[in-house]
Write a protein that holds these residues in place. Sequence first.
Motif, PDB file in Angstrom:
ATOM      1  N   TYR A  80       0.556   3.240   4.480  1.00 29.64           N
ATOM      2  CA  TYR A  80       1.941   3.699   4.390  1.00 29.64           C
ATOM      3  C   TYR A  80       2.106   5.113   4.968  1.00 29.64           C
ATOM      4  O   TYR A  80       3.078   5.393   5.660  1.00 29.64           O
ATOM      5  CB  TYR A  80       2.422   3.656   2.940  1.00 29.64           C
ATOM      6  CG  TYR A  80       2.813   2.269   2.474  1.00 29.64           C
ATOM      7  CD1 TYR A  80       3.798   1.545   3.141  1.00 29.64           C
ATOM      8  CD2 TYR A  80       2.211   1.688   1.362  1.00 29.64           C
ATOM      9  CE1 TYR A  80       4.167   0.272   2.718  1.00 29.64           C
ATOM     10  CE2 TYR A  80       2.575   0.413   0.922  1.00 29.64           C
ATOM     11  CZ  TYR A  80       3.556  -0.286   1.604  1.00 29.64           C
ATOM     12  OH  TYR A  80       3.917  -1.538   1.188  1.00 29.64           O
ATOM     13  N   HIS A  94       7.660  -4.297  -3.477  1.00 30.45           N
ATOM     14  CA  HIS A  94       7.242  -3.830  -2.145  1.00 30.45           C
ATOM     15  C   HIS A  94       7.279  -4.987  -1.148  1.00 30.45           C
ATOM     16  O   HIS A  94       7.752  -4.845  -0.024  1.00 30.45           O
ATOM     17  CB  HIS A  94       5.810  -3.272  -2.184  1.00 30.45           C
ATOM     18  CG  HIS A  94       5.635  -2.085  -3.094  1.00 30.45           C
ATOM     19  ND1 HIS A  94       4.391  -1.627  -3.467  1.00 30.45           N
ATOM     20  CD2 HIS A  94       6.535  -1.276  -3.701  1.00 30.45           C
ATOM     21  CE1 HIS A  94       4.544  -0.574  -4.272  1.00 30.45           C
ATOM     22  NE2 HIS A  94       5.825  -0.347  -4.418  1.00 30.45           N
ATOM     23  N   GLU A 132       4.361  -4.396  -6.927  1.00 30.09           N
ATOM     24  CA  GLU A 132       3.912  -4.949  -5.634  1.00 30.09           C
ATOM     25  C   GLU A 132       4.872  -6.036  -5.153  1.00 30.09           C
ATOM     26  O   GLU A 132       5.082  -6.199  -3.946  1.00 30.09           O
ATOM     27  CB  GLU A 132       2.485  -5.512  -5.737  1.00 30.09           C
ATOM     28  CG  GLU A 132       1.436  -4.585  -6.340  1.00 30.09           C
ATOM     29  CD  GLU A 132       1.138  -3.317  -5.560  1.00 30.09           C
ATOM     30  OE1 GLU A 132       1.924  -2.922  -4.684  1.00 30.09           O
ATOM     31  OE2 GLU A 132       0.085  -2.698  -5.855  1.00 30.09           O
ATOM     32  N   GLU A 190       0.872  -6.761   0.909  1.00 32.05           N
ATOM     33  CA  GLU A 190       1.442  -6.811  -0.446  1.00 32.05           C
ATOM     34  C   GLU A 190       1.273  -8.200  -1.069  1.00 32.05           C
ATOM     35  O   GLU A 190       0.987  -8.319  -2.259  1.00 32.05           O
ATOM     36  CB  GLU A 190       2.914  -6.396  -0.419  1.00 32.05           C
ATOM     37  CG  GLU A 190       3.168  -4.935  -0.033  1.00 32.05           C
ATOM     38  CD  GLU A 190       2.725  -3.930  -1.102  1.00 32.05           C
ATOM     39  OE1 GLU A 190       2.298  -4.341  -2.200  1.00 32.05           O
ATOM     40  OE2 GLU A 190       2.808  -2.721  -0.829  1.00 32.05           O
ATOM     41  N   GLU A 220       1.748   3.524  -4.853  1.00 32.01           N
ATOM     42  CA  GLU A 220       0.346   3.121  -4.659  1.00 32.01           C
ATOM     43  C   GLU A 220      -0.600   4.192  -5.215  1.00 32.01           C
ATOM     44  O   GLU A 220      -1.655   3.864  -5.764  1.00 32.01           O
ATOM     45  CB  GLU A 220       0.044   2.859  -3.171  1.00 32.01           C
ATOM     46  CG  GLU A 220       1.037   1.973  -2.429  1.00 32.01           C
ATOM     47  CD  GLU A 220       1.221   0.563  -2.992  1.00 32.01           C
ATOM     48  OE1 GLU A 220       0.795   0.275  -4.130  1.00 32.01           O
ATOM     49  OE2 GLU A 220       1.816  -0.265  -2.281  1.00 32.01           O
TER      50      GLU A 220
HETATM   51 FE   LIG Z   1       2.369  -2.088  -2.913  1.00 34.16          FE
END
Ligand SMILES: [Fe+2]
Length: 147
Positions: free
Chosen positions: A29, A133, A130, A97, A55
Amino acid sequence: MTQQDVDKATLIEGLNEDLAHEYQAIVMYNTYAAAVSGVHRQELSNFFLTEVADELEHARFLAHKITALGGTPVTSGVEVDYTTNAREMVENVAEAEAETIERYVTRMKQAAAYGDYGLEAKLSDIIADETEHKEEAEMLLRGKWDE
Ligand SMILES: [Fe+2]
Ligand SMILES: [Fe+2]
């Protein structure tokens, strides 16, 4: 899955696999936030940076949990696929993810079989993060990309 199947060493090994992937997610990221270009740069960069915070919190929890169980936390992450293509970044994110959710579902079942219900509950919260995400990335992939 019964407690006989999941001893402490197995659980620690699994949590370390999760931790290595959290470190991967942080680097992914952060790298994508810096490298993304094109007309969507600003919003994608902000999106990636927002995920870093989540995260990092997951990594913080896992490293502490591993030491609490008597294990040694890993100190490096799984390799990140570098790209400068914005759509490919978001595709990599959605895939990572989805795989992460699968790993945590396995880990949650192991935690329950081991008898650590606090860990089971915490992993359930992480799975919810998650999933958000993954859904955000999937929504970004819908619609038109003109690059
Ligand atoms: Fe994540
Ligand atoms: Fe995470």
